[in-house]
Design an enzyme around this catalytic site. Structure first.
Site, PDB file in Angstrom:
ATOM      1  N   SER A   1     -16.074 -45.166 -27.623  1.00 35.57           N
ATOM      2  CA  SER A   1     -14.919 -45.402 -28.605  1.00 35.57           C
ATOM      3  C   SER A   1     -14.588 -43.843 -29.021  1.00 35.57           C
ATOM      4  O   SER A   1     -14.395 -43.161 -28.202  1.00 35.57           O
ATOM      5  CB  SER A   1     -15.552 -46.221 -29.882  1.00 35.57           C
ATOM      6  OG  SER A   1     -14.434 -46.347 -30.491  1.00 35.57           O
TER       7      SER A   1
ATOM      8  N   HIS B   1     -11.378 -47.985 -25.288  1.00 34.71           N
ATOM      9  CA  HIS B   1     -10.720 -49.313 -25.929  1.00 34.71           C
ATOM     10  C   HIS B   1      -9.655 -48.846 -26.728  1.00 34.71           C
ATOM     11  O   HIS B   1      -9.896 -47.655 -27.377  1.00 34.71           O
ATOM     12  CB  HIS B   1     -11.646 -50.350 -26.208  1.00 34.71           C
ATOM     13  CG  HIS B   1     -12.367 -50.031 -27.467  1.00 34.71           C
ATOM     14  ND1 HIS B   1     -11.844 -49.599 -28.911  1.00 34.71           N
ATOM     15  CD2 HIS B   1     -13.793 -49.601 -27.716  1.00 34.71           C
ATOM     16  CE1 HIS B   1     -12.818 -49.295 -29.678  1.00 34.71           C
ATOM     17  NE2 HIS B   1     -13.892 -49.338 -28.880  1.00 34.71           N
TER      18      HIS B   1
END
Length: 254
Positions: free
Chosen positions: A131, A154
């Site tokens: 992340s 993501h």
């Protein structure tokens, strides 16, 4: 009748009281520093010319996370980076990452500070750099990843109250672009490839994105090479020597 115990003269002045050393100003023990900051020594105390900074667990931002969460607090990292930059004995920084991500703005702040350091920096991803850990991993001058490590790419997500108006979605999109611009500017991965990995469906359970392994991260150009602590220190020492040579050639003294 007054008696002077242990005196040789009746009018002898009493001895001046001895000044006790100030015991309040103690150097913090290594165990205390490890507990508070996750470091064995602060940048002003270490004997080594390389400062090791660890970023583990979840990156804690403006909100305090529950006590059972393993966190790295950005208000701890920022002063350490400033101190390492100011300390003339510190010639390079080795940043070790094993993080699940966390607060977007806190992660970007850490990444921007690492990228703006004048001293050589090397990051090593062990376990995971997921992340918002991705921008931090690519922020250094050179990056390594363990072959068994992974990086999850993501879209950003929001928790809590979300106002369902167009401005909210525009804000999310702008923040997303900040992450994309930073990663592509500090790595060799093309923007189209990074966005393709970010918005890929069907690979992550209950989420959109891609889990990239160590070899794939290097193949995509996200990370510079496969390696661990040994390779990271060797590269950092090489960058330090190169910087010294450039300073000597340019007549620059620190």
């Amino acid at each position: 009748m007054n008696h002077l115990f242990g005196s040789t003269a009746k009018n002898q002045e009493p001895e001046a009281p001895q000044v006790q050393p100030d015991t309040d100003k103690k150097v913090p023990a290594a165990s205390d520093i490890i507990q508070q900051l996750g470091q064995t020594a602060v940048p002003t105390q270490g004997e080594s010319n390389v400062y090791c900074l660890t970023i583990i667990g979840q990156i804690e931002g403006h909100l305090v996370l529950p006590p059972q969460n393993k966190t790295t607090k950005y208000e701890h990292l920022i002063p350490q980076l400033v101190a390492a930059e100011q300390n003339p004995r510190i010639e390079g920084l080795l940043i070790i990452l094993n993080t699940v991500g966390g607060d977007v703005e806190a992660g970007l702040a850490i990444a921007e500070m690492i990228a703006s350091l004048s001293k050589p920096t090397v990051t090593v991803v062990i376990g995971g750099g997921h992340s918002i850990g991705v921008p931090i991993a690519v922020a250094a001058d050179y990056s390594f990843i363990a072959e068994s490590a992974t990086m999850t790419i993501h879209p950003i997500r929001m928790t809590g109250l979300v106002i369902g108006v167009p401005q909210t979605f525009e804000y999310i999109e702008k923040m997303q672009e900040r992450v994309v611009r930073f990663v592509t500017a500090h790595s060799k991965i093309p923007e189209d490839t990074f966005k393709e990995l970010m918005f890929k469906t069907g690979e992550l359970n209950r989420d959109i994105g891609t889990a990239v392994g160590g070899n794939d991260a290097v193949k995509y150009g996200l990370i510079d090479g496969i390696g661990g602590i040994g390779e990271g220190l060797a590269k950092l020492n090489s960058l330090i020597e190169s910087r010294k040579s450039e300073q000597a050639a340019g007549g620059i003294t620190q």
